[in-house]
Design a protein around this motif. Structure first.
Motif, PDB file in Angstrom:
ATOM      1  N   ILE A 161     -53.822 -59.575  88.265  1.00  0.00           N
ATOM      2  CA  ILE A 161     -52.766 -58.566  88.309  1.00  0.00           C
ATOM      3  C   ILE A 161     -52.313 -58.300  89.738  1.00  0.00           C
ATOM      4  O   ILE A 161     -51.122 -58.195  90.031  1.00  0.00           O
ATOM      5  N   ALA A 173     -48.603 -54.563  79.144  1.00  0.00           N
ATOM      6  CA  ALA A 173     -48.993 -53.819  80.344  1.00  0.00           C
ATOM      7  C   ALA A 173     -49.970 -52.699  80.000  1.00  0.00           C
ATOM      8  O   ALA A 173     -50.963 -52.477  80.691  1.00  0.00           O
ATOM      9  N   ARG A 174     -49.693 -52.008  78.900  1.00  0.00           N
ATOM     10  CA  ARG A 174     -50.579 -50.910  78.518  1.00  0.00           C
ATOM     11  C   ARG A 174     -51.938 -51.422  78.057  1.00  0.00           C
ATOM     12  O   ARG A 174     -52.964 -50.810  78.317  1.00  0.00           O
ATOM     13  N   GLU A 194     -44.028 -54.175  77.886  1.00  0.00           N
ATOM     14  CA  GLU A 194     -44.737 -52.950  78.240  1.00  0.00           C
ATOM     15  C   GLU A 194     -45.980 -52.724  77.395  1.00  0.00           C
ATOM     16  O   GLU A 194     -46.933 -52.102  77.846  1.00  0.00           O
ATOM     17  N   ILE A 234     -53.381 -54.008  79.152  1.00  0.00           N
ATOM     18  CA  ILE A 234     -54.104 -54.394  80.361  1.00  0.00           C
ATOM     19  C   ILE A 234     -54.746 -53.175  81.004  1.00  0.00           C
ATOM     20  O   ILE A 234     -55.856 -53.234  81.527  1.00  0.00           O
ATOM     21  N   VAL A 235     -54.045 -52.060  80.965  1.00  0.00           N
ATOM     22  CA  VAL A 235     -54.621 -50.836  81.514  1.00  0.00           C
ATOM     23  C   VAL A 235     -55.931 -50.502  80.827  1.00  0.00           C
ATOM     24  O   VAL A 235     -56.935 -50.192  81.475  1.00  0.00           O
ATOM     25  N   PHE A 266     -46.533 -59.394  82.066  1.00  0.00           N
ATOM     26  CA  PHE A 266     -46.929 -58.019  82.378  1.00  0.00           C
ATOM     27  C   PHE A 266     -45.711 -57.183  82.771  1.00  0.00           C
ATOM     28  O   PHE A 266     -45.598 -56.010  82.416  1.00  0.00           O
ATOM     29  N   GLN A 267     -44.769 -57.811  83.489  1.00  0.00           N
ATOM     30  CA  GLN A 267     -43.553 -57.095  83.887  1.00  0.00           C
ATOM     31  C   GLN A 267     -42.586 -56.914  82.724  1.00  0.00           C
ATOM     32  O   GLN A 267     -41.881 -55.912  82.646  1.00  0.00           O
TER      33      GLN A 267
END
Lengths: 232, 232
Positions: B87, B123-124, B120, B126-127, B116-117
């Motif tokens: 990341i 992306a979440r 979304e 991954i969080v 990832f970009q």
DNA sequence: CGACGATTTGAATAGGATCAATGGGAGTGG
DNA sequence: CCACTCCCATTGATCCTATTCAAATCGTCG
């Protein structure tokens, strides 16, 4: 909270490219509060009610188990802590106390999570912040598993020295007792570790440390960016 | 990669609520590869070229410094490693090697970052994955800073015992040499720690460990979910 | 000035590491 | 199938690092 503090918070990388409306949502319910030194802000095991952001002063993260206690990290302005617990809606893994009079921004964790769902830029910023936190703990863990106490101290001194401008002198940012715990040793052993480093040009004068033979110290410490560089 | 492996990967929590198109983008450039035991997959300090996902076998994360080496963690199916480096587009902080013949999915890190970009939901996810990784390292760090070697072993045995169904017996998932390093001790010291635990009902028979007095062992180990529960 | 906490120093101890040697499978090749 | 080999694990002896306990010193703050 006072509006004069907002720009500073807004400029935090965690917030700097999120929507204005999302930012406003977060800040509407946020508290900006000043705490005296040595006040326990959170206790491990408690549910994560707030995300904390240190804007002034210094906060110590620590953990307890059995009857023991250990310093896990120090958060200085502008830094966040316990972000992971907030995102996961879990309990805190670490406790936190102010190590000096500190100004701290508290954002209710529900709001953080809801804005996290709404604002994808915020979600991505959180990823970067989390990745940084993660890599920092990994470095701490490597430090303690791969180095002796004296080596850990030597590398920490080099790191502080660099961050304070490579002037040949550095000032410890917190008391030696805390430094010892952070480095995973007793205060007595820290004192002896300083003595061990004397032949390598380390002069101790209270909180001020002089480094007279950087090269010799580096030869002993063998610093590596994969442990000691906060940005790598 | 074989399409028969896709559903398994797709069901990983990291991928299970992302767009189909994003998932396809990721998988088009992914490799699914089988590696023999003891093969070094990545070396700390190298740029993060791929995100790794273990689908079969077992991968050891370890770190080197000075002449020393220490096991930092074990990744079993289905788990990812070095997500933070991917990341951040940074270098790996840890090395990795297969501890047995293993099947590993490799996704080029550029693709991970670009999806990832775009996506979304990814992306979440991954969080959440990052938050889990972070909290696990924090627990490891607390473990080593707050406990003695014998206590660490006792708690690890209890944890393995639980994860294997509380049958009174457990099988070590990797050799004792690796377990010792993971627990931050030498193989000799691990052997002695097992002996120390004998009065607490710990029977050693090769890789099989019998626990005959769980309560006594727990009294010694004092497990806490804030260190020992992988989900907390 | 006096009291308290933090730091340092000393002495004894404990925990863990290192070095050395032995036992014990698992795998290999005859 | 058996002997051989190699690596892992165990055990013993010793060394070293770091902790613990105790006491003295230093600094700071009231």
């Amino acid at each position: 909270m006072r509006s004069s503090d907002l720009p500073q918070v807004r400029s935090l990388s965690l917030f700097d490219n999120m929507d204005d409306s999302s930012f406003d949502t977060l800040m509407q319910t946020a508290y900006l509060q000043v705490f005296p030194a040595q006040l326990e802000l959170i206790t491990e095991g408690d549910p994560a009610d707030f995300l904390y952001i240190v804007t002034e002063g210094c906060v110590e993260l620590f953990a307890r188990s059995n009857g023991r206690e250990s310093t896990m990290g120090m958060v200085r302005p502008v830094g966040t802590f316990i972000l992971a617990a907030v995102i996961k809606d879990a309990v805190y893994l670490m406790s936190a106390r102010t190590s000096q009079r500190s100004k701290v921004l508290l954002i209710p964790s529900e709001n953080v999570r809801s804005v996290f769902q709404q604002d994808e830029n915020f979600a991505r910023s959180i990823v970067v912040e989390l990745a940084n936190c993660y890599r920092n703990v990994v470095k701490e863990h490597k430090d303690i598993k791969l180095r002796s106490a004296v080596e850990r101290l030597a590398n920490r001194l080099l790191r502080l020295h660099k961050s304070q401008g490579n002037t040949g002198t550095l000032v410890l940012p917190y008391d030696k007792r805390t430094l010892a715990s952070l480095l995973g040793m007793t205060p007595e052993n820290l004192s002896r570790a300083f003595n061990t480093l004397k032949p390598y040009g380390v002069r101790v004068d209270g909180m001020t440390i002089g480094l007279d033979e950087i090269d010799a110290l580096k030869t002993l410490a063998k610093p590596t960016p994969l442990i000691d560089d906060p940005l790598t």
